[in-house]
Write an enzyme that holds these catalytic residues in place. Structure first.
Site, PDB file in Angstrom:
ATOM      1  N   GLY A 225       0.168  16.639  -1.090  1.00 34.69           N
ATOM      2  CA  GLY A 225      -0.826  15.796  -1.223  1.00 34.69           C
ATOM      3  C   GLY A 225      -0.955  14.535  -0.572  1.00 34.69           C
ATOM      4  O   GLY A 225       0.190  14.354  -0.117  1.00 34.69           O
TER       5      GLY A 225
ATOM      6  N   GLY B 101      -1.453  10.082  -0.838  1.00 36.02           N
ATOM      7  CA  GLY B 101      -1.669   9.048  -1.530  1.00 36.02           C
ATOM      8  C   GLY B 101      -2.009   7.675  -0.909  1.00 36.02           C
ATOM      9  O   GLY B 101      -2.277   7.764   0.350  1.00 36.02           O
ATOM     10  N   SER B 102      -1.951   6.546  -1.516  1.00 30.58           N
ATOM     11  CA  SER B 102      -2.421   5.387  -0.587  1.00 30.58           C
ATOM     12  C   SER B 102      -1.375   5.097   0.319  1.00 30.58           C
ATOM     13  O   SER B 102      -1.740   4.542   1.385  1.00 30.58           O
ATOM     14  CB  SER B 102      -2.261   4.125  -1.735  1.00 30.58           C
ATOM     15  OG  SER B 102      -3.332   4.345  -2.925  1.00 30.58           O
ATOM     16  N   PHE B 103      -0.047   5.160   0.201  1.00 32.04           N
ATOM     17  CA  PHE B 103       1.138   4.860   0.989  1.00 32.04           C
ATOM     18  C   PHE B 103       1.685   5.782   1.949  1.00 32.04           C
ATOM     19  O   PHE B 103       2.589   5.689   2.756  1.00 32.04           O
ATOM     20  CB  PHE B 103       2.238   4.079   0.366  1.00 32.04           C
ATOM     21  CG  PHE B 103       1.675   2.994  -0.384  1.00 32.04           C
ATOM     22  CD1 PHE B 103       0.631   1.950  -0.030  1.00 32.04           C
ATOM     23  CD2 PHE B 103       2.000   2.661  -1.770  1.00 32.04           C
ATOM     24  CE1 PHE B 103       0.299   0.960  -0.684  1.00 32.04           C
ATOM     25  CE2 PHE B 103       1.835   1.445  -2.469  1.00 32.04           C
ATOM     26  CZ  PHE B 103       0.686   0.784  -1.966  1.00 32.04           C
ATOM     27  N   GLY B 104       1.115   7.306   1.577  1.00 36.11           N
ATOM     28  CA  GLY B 104       1.893   8.320   2.513  1.00 36.11           C
ATOM     29  C   GLY B 104       1.238   9.541   2.016  1.00 36.11           C
ATOM     30  O   GLY B 104       0.514   9.737   1.074  1.00 36.11           O
TER      31      GLY B 104
ATOM     32  N   VAL C 240       2.701  13.620   0.811  1.00 35.16           N
ATOM     33  CA  VAL C 240       3.912  14.272   0.425  1.00 35.16           C
ATOM     34  C   VAL C 240       4.100  15.852   0.685  1.00 35.16           C
ATOM     35  O   VAL C 240       2.966  16.422   0.589  1.00 35.16           O
ATOM     36  CB  VAL C 240       3.885  14.288  -1.244  1.00 35.16           C
ATOM     37  CG1 VAL C 240       5.148  15.185  -1.770  1.00 35.16           C
ATOM     38  CG2 VAL C 240       4.062  12.790  -1.473  1.00 35.16           C
TER      39      VAL C 240
ATOM     40  N   ASP D  70       1.898   1.544 -12.482  1.00 33.69           N
ATOM     41  CA  ASP D  70       0.902   2.749 -12.125  1.00 33.69           C
ATOM     42  C   ASP D  70       0.915   3.997 -12.884  1.00 33.69           C
ATOM     43  O   ASP D  70       1.004   5.064 -12.370  1.00 33.69           O
ATOM     44  CB  ASP D  70       1.090   2.856 -10.827  1.00 33.69           C
ATOM     45  CG  ASP D  70      -0.178   3.383  -9.873  1.00 33.69           C
ATOM     46  OD1 ASP D  70      -1.123   3.338 -10.568  1.00 33.69           O
ATOM     47  OD2 ASP D  70      -0.124   3.950  -8.776  1.00 33.69           O
TER      48      ASP D  70
END
Length: 880
Positions: A702, A704-707, A709, A822
């Site tokens: 997946g 996300g906003s910062f990187g 996985v 979050d």
């Protein structure tokens, strides 16, 4: 009465005859076309192309269903998206799938498209090696594979593609040497292999390719010298070979390439003097970049003949002599770099006559002296101005604010005097402002608060005085580094300083500040370097500093601070320097983490301290003994308290048992064996690269906003690897927050972090990653919304209780409460037993107690912007 007669065809109207004929004609033509189309596929050559294209498609991963949706048997393959065929034989001549978001590998069957002339697969996410079967495409004119992630070597048999004119393999991960056969591609005009890992000789391979017009080979590891024979490339207009390891001298014949317009030798190992006639035979040159080499001698005066120049890069060599007097004569210039040489003399006033298009001016690290020309403020398109470490004198021009596009302004390490101009407040794009190590005086203009992009402000080592105005910290500027050290600033620190919650470095040392350290500084939770030594601060170190767990360096020495050394300093995980010397601290000195290293902690000059490790040479702490009367009182108190506490514990145990029995939970207790914190396992970039198969898209779990996985196998165990995207300005902040949080928490219902990795990758970029336990059942979000399956009400209740346990632990059982910030279904992960684990602590914050009864939290609004659980799903409320 006339008898009724039968109608014959002769009575049908002419219009009807035409319509019938047209319909019959169209029907016949449609069948003929279909028949020809089917026959064309049956033709051996077309059948080969058709089959090859289908295999090529099978090895590609498309971003959405509509991409390549036309590649099916309903239409002829010559009409497929990105495919063009020749008119005569209907063989595939063009395959253009550029910028389609494709992943996957290039199929070897590409070599079966034997009539192919143009192959464009650039600007995708293709990986794997370039198939050697490309060498079968002897008709190929264009090969464009740039902007992918292709690896391995360039196939040697590419030399069979004798008709190749365009060769673009830039911005991949190719390695090894250039095939020697490339030198046989005599028709080659465009050659681009920049930003790869190629090595070996460059010009030995391509020096005979006299048809070359453009060569881009920068950011590789090419070696060798530039041969004299290069002057045969008379068609060459652009040569970019910066960022390699080329050596030797530039041959005189090189400057006879009269068609040359663009020349970039930046960051190599070239040496020697430039020919005196360098500017005589290349009149069309618009870009000259020789920076970061070892050139010597004078800057040739003939460069002034190159009036079409838009960029001059001579910086970071060993040129000598005065600043070229003619620098102001280039009226098209947008880049001028002379810094890092042994140039001297006064900066000519003619600099002010440079083109108003000038964006970069660099004279740093030279012996240039004199005043900053007043007219320099006319260069109103300047974005980067580097004039530091020179011998400049005089005042900063008062109208410097006219340079409203400035982003970086470096004037440090000169002999500038006077006040900081108020007009600096107009520089709304300014992000870096360095005036340190000068002789500036007066107060700091509070209107610098209007520099809304300002991140780095360094005014240290000047003669500034006065107090710090509240307004400086209460405006648009959000400092990352603020260094005001070694001045004559005085007074107390403004409470508003705590609003600068992006601060990483704060330097206030060696001034005349006094008063107490404001509690509000504890809100600067990203602070890593704090220097307040050499002032007159007094009182205790605020308890709010317990939230500054990111601190690496602290210096409070040479003040009037008192009270005990805060115990929380001994829990800061990455603190490696702590100087508390020459204050009035008292009590015992801790012995763990930073306090266990005598070369990292300094406490001299505090006569009331005791304990600590032996190397600190402090007296032992004396324990105060209680009187007999106090002992008797405590004894009676304990006799009353123990039965009461025992009864309460019994009631709690019974209630807990009934509660768990009602829920019918079959989960194991929260033993330490089931809790996972950071394991001291050293993991390198190469290990993670191997574990995730090169961070392949097949292992992508997946984004996300910062990187992103990725799933990986590390030491035989499945793990999840979160790779931070450091292009995002908050990624490093998220990395630190997650590390700091997960170092301090251990609980069955929190995601387990195995290790953190921070290093430099092969492209010399920062690399940071976190390795977690792998959760095979994915996120709660996927289960709730039907992607992985549906959940029963009982399962939802179980998971809600799991999450409640985790949040209760964070809020009430940690030494310092932690706020997740979050919490949402996509951040709740499920293990093999469908036990919920709360993850993603990139926005988490340690929560200190409010300093005043009516004070609210300063964490602010964080988390997923606009997030709300979908309305078509039942939401189980959780109360803690």
């Amino acid at each position: 009465m006339k008898p009724i007669q039968n109608k014959s065809p002769s009575f049908i109207s002419p219009v009807c005859n035409k319509r019938a004929f047209l319909l019959i004609f169209l029907f016949i033509m449609q069948n003929i076309t279909l028949s020809l189309a089917l026959r064309s596929i049956d033709h051996p050559g077309n059948a080969t192309d058709h089959a090859a294209l289908l295999v090529i498609k099978s090895q590609l991963k498309v971003p959405s269903n509509w991409v390549l949706s036309s590649w099916n048997d309903s239409i002829h393959h010559c009409s497929w998206e990105g495919v063009k065929c020749g008119r005569k034989h209907k063989r595939v001549t063009v395959l253009d799938l550029s910028s389609r978001g494709l992943a996957g590998t290039i199929s070897p069957f590409i070599g079966n498209l034997s009539f192919l002339k143009i192959l464009n697969l650039y600007n995708n996410s293709l990986y794997g090696e370039i198939p050697t079967q490309l060498g079968h495409l002897i008709r190929l004119n264009e090969l464009q594979l740039y902007n992918n992630t292709l690896v391995g070597e360039i196939p040697a048999n590419i030399s069979r593609c004798v008709n190749l004119r365009v060769f673009y393999l830039a911005n991949n991960k190719l390695e090894g040497k250039l095939p020697t056969g490339l030198g046989a591609l005599s028709k080659l005009t465009h050659f681009r292999v920049q930003i790869n890992h190629l090595k070996g000789s460059l010009f030995d391979i391509i020096q005979n390719l006299t048809s070359l017009v453009k060569i881009y080979a920068y950011e590789n590891s090419f070696t060798g010298t530039i041969p004299n024979s290069i002057n045969r490339m008379q068609n060459l207009t652009r040569l970019g070979v910066g960022g390699n390891e080329l050596s030797g001298r530039l041959p005189t014949s090189f400057f006879n390439l009269s068609s040359l317009q663009y020349l970039d030798f930046d960051e190599n190992q070239l040496h020697g003097e430039l020919p005196a006639d360098v500017g005589v035979n290349i009149p069309q040159l618009t870009w000259l970049n020789l920076e970061h080499n070892n050139f010597t001698g004078l800057v040739p005066i003939t460069i002034q003949n190159l009036t079409a120049l838009e960029a001059i890069g001579l910086g970071y060599n060993n040129f000598i002599g005065n600043v070229p007097f003619y620098v102001g004569n280039f009226h098209k210039l947008n880049y001028l770099s002379l810094g890092g040489n042994f140039l001297e003399g006064i900066l000519p006033k003619s600099v002010a006559n440079l083109s108003t298009s000038l964006q970069v001016l660099d004279i740093r690290n030279t012996q240039i002296s004199g005043k900053i020309p007043e007219g320099i403020t006319n260069l109103n398109n300047l974005e980067l101005l580097w004039m530091y470490n020179c011998k400049l004198t005089g005042f900063i021009p008062q109208d410097f604010g006219k340079l409203y596009k400035l982003e970086l302004l470096h004037l440090e390490s000169n002999n500038l005097k006077g006040k900081i101009p108020n007009s600096m407040a107009n520089l709304s794009y300014l992000s870096e402002f360095y005036l340190d190590d000068n002789k500036l005086e007066g107060s700091i203009p509070p209107n610098l608060r209007n520099c809304q992009s300002l991140l780095y402000l360094n005014l240290s080592h000047n003669e500034l005085n006065g107090t710090l105005d509240n307004e400086l910290f209460d405006g648009s500027a959000r400092f990352v580094e603020l260094d005001l050290s070694s001045n004559y600033l005085e007074g107390s620190l403004p409470l508003e300083m705590g609003k600068q919650n992006n601060l990483v470095l704060l330097g206030l040392d060696n001034n005349k500040f006094s008063g107490i350290i404001p509690d509000s500084l504890g809100d600067c939770s990203d602070l890593q370097h704090l220097f307040m030594d050499g002032n007159s601060f007094q009182g205790n170190i605020p308890s709010s500093f317990a939230s500054l767990a990111s601190l690496q360096e602290i210096d409070f020495s040479r003040n009037n601070l008192s009270g005990p050394i805060p115990a929380f300093f001994s829990k800061f995980p990455i603190l490696y320097y702590l100087n508390l010397s020459y204050n009035d601290f008292e009590g015992s000195v801790p012995t763990n983490l930073v306090f266990a290293n005598a070369s990292a902690v300094f406490v001299a000059g505090n006569n009331r301290l005791c304990g600590g490790i032996k190397q600190l040479h402090l007296p032992k702490c004396i324990e105060k003994k209680s009187s007999g009367k106090k002992k008797r009182i405590m004894s009676h108190a304990l006799k009353l308290i123990i039965p009461i506490v025992g009864a309460l514990f019994g009631m709690v145990a019974i209630a807990s048992g009934l509660y768990l029995a009602c829920l019918k939970k079959k989960k194991s207790p929260l033993s330490s064996d089931s809790m996972m914190g950071i394991v001291t396992m050293k993991v390198s970039y190469d290990m993670l690269l191997k574990a995730t198969d090169g961070f392949s898209s097949e292992n992508l779990l997946g984004m996300g906003s910062f990187g992103s996985v990725f799933k990986g196998i590390l030491d035989g165990k499945a793990v999840a690897v979160k790779v931070l995207n450091l292009q995002h300005r908050c990624a490093s902040k998220s990395f630190m927050a997650e590390c700091n949080t997960l170092r301090n928490v251990r609980h069955r219902n929190l995601i387990g972090i195995i290790t953190a990795c921070s290093s430099i990758d092969f492209q010399r970029n920062d690399f940071r990653a976190l390795v977690y336990e792998f959760m095979p059942n994915g996120s709660l979000d996927r289960w709730l919304h039907g992607v992985d399956g549906n959940m029963s009400l009982a399962q939802r209740v179980d998971l809600a209780i799991d999450v409640a346990h985790a949040i209760s632990y964070l809020h009430h059982e940690c030494e310092t409460p932690i706020v997740h910030c979050d919490l949402k279904p996509s951040n709740i992960l499920l293990d093999n037993d469908m036990v919920a684990h709360v993850g993603d602590f990139g926005l988490a914050r340690f929560l200190t107690q409010p300093r005043h009864p009516n004070q609210s939290s300063t964490i602010g609004i964080k988390g997923t912007v606009g997030y709300a659980a979908p309305g078509n799903n039942r939401v189980i409320p959780i109360y803690i």
